[in-house]
Design a protein around this motif. Structure first.
Motif, short mmCIF file in Angstrom:
data_model
loop_
_atom_site.label_atom_id
_atom_site.label_comp_id
_atom_site.label_asym_id
_atom_site.label_seq_id
_atom_site.Cartn_x
_atom_site.Cartn_y
_atom_site.Cartn_z
N PRO A 1 41.13 67.25 26.89
CA PRO A 1 42.47 67.21 26.15
C PRO A 1 43.44 66.08 26.75
CG PRO A 1 42.47 68.94 27.53
CD PRO A 1 41.10 68.41 27.71
N VAL A 2 43.97 65.63 25.86
CA VAL A 2 45.16 64.41 26.17
C VAL A 2 46.49 64.95 25.84
CG1 VAL A 2 43.53 62.61 26.49
CG2 VAL A 2 44.60 63.05 24.27
N ALA A 3 46.65 65.66 24.61
CA ALA A 3 47.78 66.00 24.15
C ALA A 3 47.67 67.07 23.22
CB ALA A 3 48.37 65.00 23.42
N LEU A 4 48.73 68.03 22.85
CA LEU A 4 48.85 69.06 22.04
C LEU A 4 49.90 68.75 21.00
CD1 LEU A 4 48.53 71.96 21.01
CD2 LEU A 4 50.08 72.79 22.74
N LEU A 5 49.72 68.65 19.66
CA LEU A 5 50.73 68.43 18.64
C LEU A 5 50.75 69.57 17.82
CD1 LEU A 5 52.62 66.52 17.04
CD2 LEU A 5 50.49 65.70 15.81
N THR A 6 52.12 70.09 17.51
CA THR A 6 52.15 71.21 16.74
C THR A 6 53.48 70.66 15.57
OG1 THR A 6 54.32 72.24 17.92
CG2 THR A 6 51.91 72.72 18.87
N SER A 7 53.61 71.74 14.65
CA SER A 7 54.76 71.54 13.89
C SER A 7 56.10 71.19 14.45
CB SER A 7 54.65 72.43 12.79
OG SER A 7 55.14 73.66 13.42
N LYS A 8 56.37 71.60 15.83
CA LYS A 8 57.80 71.61 16.43
C LYS A 8 57.68 70.45 17.54
CE LYS A 8 59.19 76.23 15.91
NZ LYS A 8 58.25 77.37 15.12
N ALA A 9 56.37 70.01 18.09
CA ALA A 9 56.70 69.40 19.14
C ALA A 9 55.43 68.49 19.61
CB ALA A 9 57.06 70.15 20.63
N LEU A 10 55.63 67.85 20.52
CA LEU A 10 54.24 67.11 21.12
C LEU A 10 54.42 67.15 22.58
CD1 LEU A 10 52.01 64.88 20.91
CD2 LEU A 10 53.86 62.90 21.35
N PHE A 11 53.46 67.75 23.29
CA PHE A 11 53.12 67.93 24.83
C PHE A 11 51.81 66.83 25.08
CE2 PHE A 11 54.01 71.94 23.14
CZ PHE A 11 55.04 72.62 23.96
N HIS A 12 51.92 66.39 26.29
CA HIS A 12 50.87 65.83 26.88
C HIS A 12 50.30 66.77 27.95
CE1 HIS A 12 53.79 63.81 29.90
NE2 HIS A 12 52.86 64.32 30.64
N PHE A 13 49.04 66.69 28.32
CA PHE A 13 48.29 67.57 29.15
C PHE A 13 47.88 66.66 30.29
CE2 PHE A 13 44.29 69.67 30.93
CZ PHE A 13 44.95 71.07 30.91
N ASP A 14 48.03 67.34 31.51
CA ASP A 14 47.88 66.65 32.70
C ASP A 14 46.70 67.60 33.45
OD1 ASP A 14 47.56 65.93 35.49
OD2 ASP A 14 49.78 66.27 36.04
N LYS A 15 45.82 67.03 33.43
CA LYS A 15 44.36 67.70 34.06
C LYS A 15 44.22 68.09 35.49
CE LYS A 15 41.14 63.97 34.45
NZ LYS A 15 39.77 63.42 34.24
N ASP A 16 45.21 67.07 36.24
CA ASP A 16 45.22 67.43 37.64
C ASP A 16 46.06 68.63 38.00
OD1 ASP A 16 43.37 65.19 38.23
OD2 ASP A 16 45.11 63.86 37.74
N ARG A 17 47.07 68.91 37.14
CA ARG A 17 48.03 70.05 37.71
C ARG A 17 47.22 71.42 37.42
NH1 ARG A 17 52.41 71.35 34.47
NH2 ARG A 17 52.33 69.71 33.48
N PRO A 18 46.70 71.78 36.69
CA PRO A 18 46.58 71.25 35.15
C PRO A 18 47.66 72.17 34.37
CG PRO A 18 44.88 73.12 35.47
CD PRO A 18 45.60 72.90 36.81
N GLY A 19 48.10 71.29 33.45
CA GLY A 19 49.24 72.08 32.37
C GLY A 19 49.96 70.98 31.57
N PHE A 20 50.45 71.47 30.63
CA PHE A 20 51.30 70.72 29.63
C PHE A 20 52.61 70.18 29.91
CE2 PHE A 20 48.08 72.97 26.84
CZ PHE A 20 47.60 71.92 26.40
N THR A 21 52.84 69.09 29.44
CA THR A 21 54.33 68.78 29.69
C THR A 21 55.07 68.30 28.32
OG1 THR A 21 53.86 67.74 31.77
CG2 THR A 21 56.14 67.12 30.85
N LEU A 22 56.38 68.99 28.18
CA LEU A 22 56.88 68.46 26.90
C LEU A 22 57.05 67.22 26.58
CD1 LEU A 22 57.88 69.83 24.12
CD2 LEU A 22 60.01 70.38 25.29
N GLU A 23 56.64 66.50 25.76
CA GLU A 23 57.02 65.11 25.62
C GLU A 23 58.02 64.87 24.67
OE1 GLU A 23 54.39 62.72 26.53
OE2 GLU A 23 55.34 61.10 25.90
N SER A 24 58.17 65.37 23.51
CA SER A 24 59.27 65.19 22.73
C SER A 24 59.04 66.29 21.72
CB SER A 24 58.92 64.04 21.67
OG SER A 24 57.72 63.89 21.03
#
Lengths: 250, 266
Positions: free
Chosen positions: A161-184
């Motif tokens: 995975p590189v990103a998660l897109l929903t009807s509300k927001a966009l996250f990117h995924f950091d596989k080293d942490r691992p976890g999502f960061t809110l992008e916008s």
């Protein structure tokens, strides 16, 4: 720009996430990913060719070796991007397409894992796309792992995975942490909204930006060529979109 | 009900393992009612690689012991109601898979090999619940490289629908190569077609490459619009309204029975 529909923002965001891909495939029941891929192909037309395979389409599907060919192409490293949804997605990007509440006799049963248990491993850029953004979908831990977000060292894993897109927001995924960061966040949403609607922990640096919207030229391409192309495979989706545009114009 | 369809269904024995194609590849819906009327049960179904209306109806009719599949749904018409109920009740055995694993199992059978290795799958609950799959270390790698082995899937029977066959028993499958894969892997193959042509499909270069030779075909029957309410590539589109009508009706066992009785009468 005002007057951009939510679905247009989502389609445009997918097209942005696909920047640089040479080949993208879209699975079943995925009109927004299909439209995003079509927009990417249209935007890149003067530079390079984006090959696109839309499952269920006759016009936008060049495979001739049956339904195995998509997976063979992915295994060979020819497929750059793919989309996955999920009844549940958790904070480590594990995806559940099978069901909730026990296995095999689950209380809620979804269709099944499809190709996810393979494509998540072999496709470098997997975009998680799920319109519903709620704590029941974006959970702390999935009930069934159809496909894991990360793998231990030593497991063959060029993809993920590189990103998660929903009807509300966009996250990117950091596989080293691992976890999502809110992008916008999409127009009309705030960081607080997102926190309330998300069932897993994620990182958020300061006030999130608003998701980038298409400019006039991109919007024209979306409402012209892309809308026409998507109608072949997803006529109901195209009709809804046209209706929303007509309502907005009135 | 057509006599030749009934005769084909009559060759099905209880406990057989049967391969059935994905909804867009050519489902022989025309065989579903003859199969139910014949009544051979305890079937182990293999969906290549996903299942839909036909599998749901066979489950609803109580003929199914297990389903091996990557997914089950009615597409735009939503979930597969009789399958979902059977999962809840625990009345069928589930072998959840992933699409390329089904293809890999058929490929192994096609080659007469015991298994085929497949990437992916490690760390999934799909793998965890499959006691028939194995993980080994790639023997060609310098260091540890785990990989999953998928055993050959050798169905007793494959059943599908295609646009045409010739009177020599050859079946034109075009680019739907999974139909060929099913037939190669299966002991016997039953095919329904829109039409049977007089000329030899293998005699013409244009059709020969997309033709499944009669070697792999056990029996053929004509069944015009035999995939309905599914569509057939190059012939007719899916009747989504009918799929939705089924989806609504089959939410309950009674509704399912009513739907099946009504269609049989029509």
């Amino acid at each position: 720009m005002s007057g951009v529909l939510l679905r247009e923002t989502l389609i445009f965001t997918i097209a942005r996430l696909l920047e640089g891909v040479r080949m993208v495939a879209v699975g079943a029941a995925s009109p927004i990913p299909a439209a995003g891929s079509m927009l990417r192909r249209a935007l890149d037309e003067s530079g390079h060719q984006v090959r696109l395979s839309v499952l269920g389409s006759v016009k936008h599907n060049f495979f001739t070796n049956g339904s195995a060919e998509l997976f063979d192409a992915a295994g060979q490293g020819r497929l750059d991007a793919f989309f996955l949804g999920g009844g549940q997605i958790d904070g480590r990007a594990n995806v559940n397409l099978v069901g909730v509440g026990g296995y095999p006799a689950s209380t809620v049963r979804w269709p099944g894992s499809f190709g996810s248990a393979y494509l998540y491993f072999t496709v470098p850029k997997v975009i998680l796309f799920r319109e519903e953004h709620s704590p029941r979908v974006l959970v702390d831990q999935v009930d069934f792992v159809s496909a894991p977000g990360i793998s231990p060292a030593g497991v063959y894993r060029p993809g993920g995975p590189v990103a998660l897109l929903t009807s509300k927001a966009l996250f990117h995924f950091d596989k080293d942490r691992p976890g999502f960061t809110l992008e916008s966040v999409h127009p009309g949403h705030t960081a607080a909204d997102i926190a309330e609607a998300t069932g897993f922990a994620y990182e958020c640096h300061g006030t999130p930006r608003q998701t980038l919207l298409p400019d006039a030229a991109e919007l024209a391409l979306l409402r012209g060529r892309v809308l026409d192309e998507i109608a072949e495979t997803y006529p109901a989706f195209a009709a809804d979109w046209r209706r929303d545009l007509a309502t907005q114009a009135a | 009900m057509q006599a030749d369809l009934r005769a084909m269904a009559a060759s099905i024995e209880p406990g057989m393992r049967i391969a059935l194609p994905v909804d867009y590849a050519g489902v022989s819906m025309a065989m579903t009612r003859p199969m139910i009327a014949h009544g051979a049960g305890n079937l182990d179904l293999v969906c290549v690689p996903t299942g839909g209306l036909q599998v749901d109806q066979l489950i609803g009719a109580g003929l199914v012991r297990s389903v091996e599949t990557s997914a089950m749904s009615l597409g735009e018409a939503g979930g597969a109601p009789r399958f979902n109920q059977a999962v809840k009740d625990g009345s069928i055995r589930l072998r959840d898979s992933t699409c390329p694993a089904v293809h890999a199992g058929l490929m192994a059978a096609q080659k007469g090999s015991p298994f085929v290795p497949l990437r992916g799958l490690l760390g999934t609950d799909v793998l965890r619940h499959r006691d028939d799959w194995r993980v080994i270390d790639n023997p060609f790698a310098d260091q540890g490289d785990p990989i999953v082995l998928i055993p050959a899937i050798r169905p007793d029977l494959a059943i599908f629908h295609a646009a045409m066959a010739d009177r020599f028993g050859n079946v034109w499958i075009g680019r739907r190569r999974e139909l060929g894969a099913m037939a190669y892997a299966s002991t016997r193959t039953l095919v329904t077609v829109e039409r049977i042509v007089d000329h030899d499909l293998l005699a013409e270069e244009r059709t020969a490459a997309g033709t499944l030779p009669a070697l792999y075909v056990t029996a053929i029957a004509t069944a015009p619009r035999g995939a309905w309410p599914y569509g057939l590539w190059g012939e007719y589109p899916t009747d989504t309204d009918e799929l939705m009508r089924y989806a609504r009706a089959a939410r309950t066992a009674e509704g399912f029975a009513g739907y099946m009785a009504q269609e049989a009468a029509a």
